[in-house]
Design a protein around this motif. Structure first.
Motif, PDB file in Angstrom:
ATOM      1  N   SER A   1     -33.898   9.367  24.044  1.00  0.00           N
ATOM      2  CA  SER A   1     -34.534  10.655  23.752  1.00  0.00           C
ATOM      3  C   SER A   1     -35.547  11.030  24.817  1.00  0.00           C
ATOM      4  CB  SER A   1     -35.202  10.599  22.377  1.00  0.00           C
ATOM      5  OG  SER A   1     -35.882  11.812  22.102  1.00  0.00           O
ATOM      6  N   TYR A   2     -36.367  10.060  25.235  1.00  0.00           N
ATOM      7  CA  TYR A   2     -37.355  10.330  26.290  1.00  0.00           C
ATOM      8  C   TYR A   2     -36.673  10.760  27.587  1.00  0.00           C
ATOM      9  CZ  TYR A   2     -41.121   8.139  23.549  1.00  0.00           C
ATOM     10  OH  TYR A   2     -42.054   7.824  22.591  1.00  0.00           O
TER      11      TYR A   2
ATOM     12  N   GLN B   1     -35.403  14.256  27.280  1.00  0.00           N
ATOM     13  CA  GLN B   1     -36.520  15.203  27.207  1.00  0.00           C
ATOM     14  C   GLN B   1     -37.092  15.498  28.584  1.00  0.00           C
ATOM     15  OE1 GLN B   1     -39.758  13.966  24.673  1.00  0.00           O
ATOM     16  NE2 GLN B   1     -41.225  15.297  25.702  1.00  0.00           N
TER      17      GLN B   1
ATOM     18  N   LYS C   1     -34.686  17.276  30.958  1.00  0.00           N
ATOM     19  CA  LYS C   1     -34.590  18.699  30.627  1.00  0.00           C
ATOM     20  C   LYS C   1     -35.780  19.472  31.176  1.00  0.00           C
ATOM     21  CE  LYS C   1     -33.894  21.821  26.694  1.00  0.00           C
ATOM     22  NZ  LYS C   1     -33.715  21.883  25.208  1.00  0.00           N
TER      23      LYS C   1
END
Length: 297
Positions: free
Chosen positions: A278-279, A282, A285
């Motif tokens: 997820s990191y 994130q 992005k």
């Protein structure tokens, strides 16, 4: 290469933080089923490449993957060789001659004792090829698009200035296994220069890259300069700096660097896998949208 690669240190009790955690991991992953459970968690989190050593237990993991092609369709393995502890343990248990008999093809074994060191000096490239073939046997039947040379050998060859062996490894992996060669090192800036001088224009290099400068020979600034100015495909490992950097801060730093093709990490739990993935997504992005500094949400 995929953006995210999953490593195997946790499966074989390699922990840079504490011996206690190493012992706990050894107990947790004493069965192949326990390893497969974590690999399945990684796949469910969107990871499709397993970068692993040639530890003896990996052969059983490969067999389990081969036995379930529908589940592991598209799953790739990046072998990293040699697994030095395997050979060291074999020498301890069997002696030098016994270790050679166990891991080296018979023709080489006979030639070695007929020609001794003269044989080794004369035909080191053939010896290297035999050793690669011995290590790659366990990966028959699975996709291995990149084959890595471990830093214990890469950096030894750099120290000995035996650069032609590095180039020969690259050529043989391409010719015999239709794969790209990768190199793991603790001295990324120097290795980039060596491989470029040897005619490898866009090499794959895996190295410790982290905010703390942990295991980055020459210092963090030298690595950042190399990433900005040289043409190669960097794989960042040990991004947590041996546990010195909080995960979110560590991933923010690595994702903000130029020329990081892939990020390699290992984890023992589904929660840690999902959190790290997820990191990475994130901060990738945010970088893609041109944010000067990641904004925590």
């Amino acid at each position: 290469m995929d953006r995210i690669l999953f490593g195997d240190n946790q499966f074989f009790a390699v922990n840079h933080i504490s011996d206690e955690k190493s012992r706990a991991q050894a107990i947790k992953f004493k069965t192949d089923e326990a390893i497969m459970k974590v690999l399945d968690d990684a796949i469910d989190a969107g990871i499709h490449t397993f970068m692993c050593t040639t530890h003896d237990r990996i052969a059983a993991i490969v067999s389990l993957i081969e036995a379930n092609p529908s589940r592991y369709s598209g799953f790739k393995i990046y072998p990293c060789m040699p697994y030095a502890h395997k050979y060291a343990n074999a020498v301890t248990e069997l002696g030098i001659a016994g270790a050679l008999k166990q891991y080296v093809p018979g023709n080489f074994f006979g030639s070695l004792f007929k020609g001794g060191m003269a044989y080794i000096s004369k035909d080191y490239e053939s010896i290297m090829e035999l050793m690669i073939d011995a290590e790659m046997k366990m990966f028959r039947g699975v996709s291995t698009p990149v084959v890595f040379l471990q830093n214990v050998i890469t950096d030894l060859l750099i120290g000995l200035r035996a650069y032609d062996i590095l180039i020969a490894f690259h050529a043989y992996v391409a010719r015999k296994y239709n794969a790209e060669a990768g190199f793991i090192t603790m001295n990324m800036p120097r290795l980039v220069e060596i491989l470029h001088q040897g005619g490898i224009s866009n090499p794959i290099i895996c190295a410790s890259i982290n905010k703390a400068g942990f295991r980055m020979s020459g210092g963090k600034e030298a690595y950042e300069h190399t990433l900005r100015t040289k043409t190669f495909r960097a794989v960042a490992m040990q991004v947590l700096g041996g546990g010195a950097i909080p995960p979110r801060e560590a991933i923010e730093y690595v994702c903000g660097l130029p020329n990081i093709e892939s990020i390699l990490f290992g984890a023992s739990s589904k929660a840690n896998i999902e959190s790290t993935v997820s990191y990475i997504h994130q901060f990738d992005k945010l970088k893609a949208h041109g944010a000067d500094r990641p904004v925590y949400v």
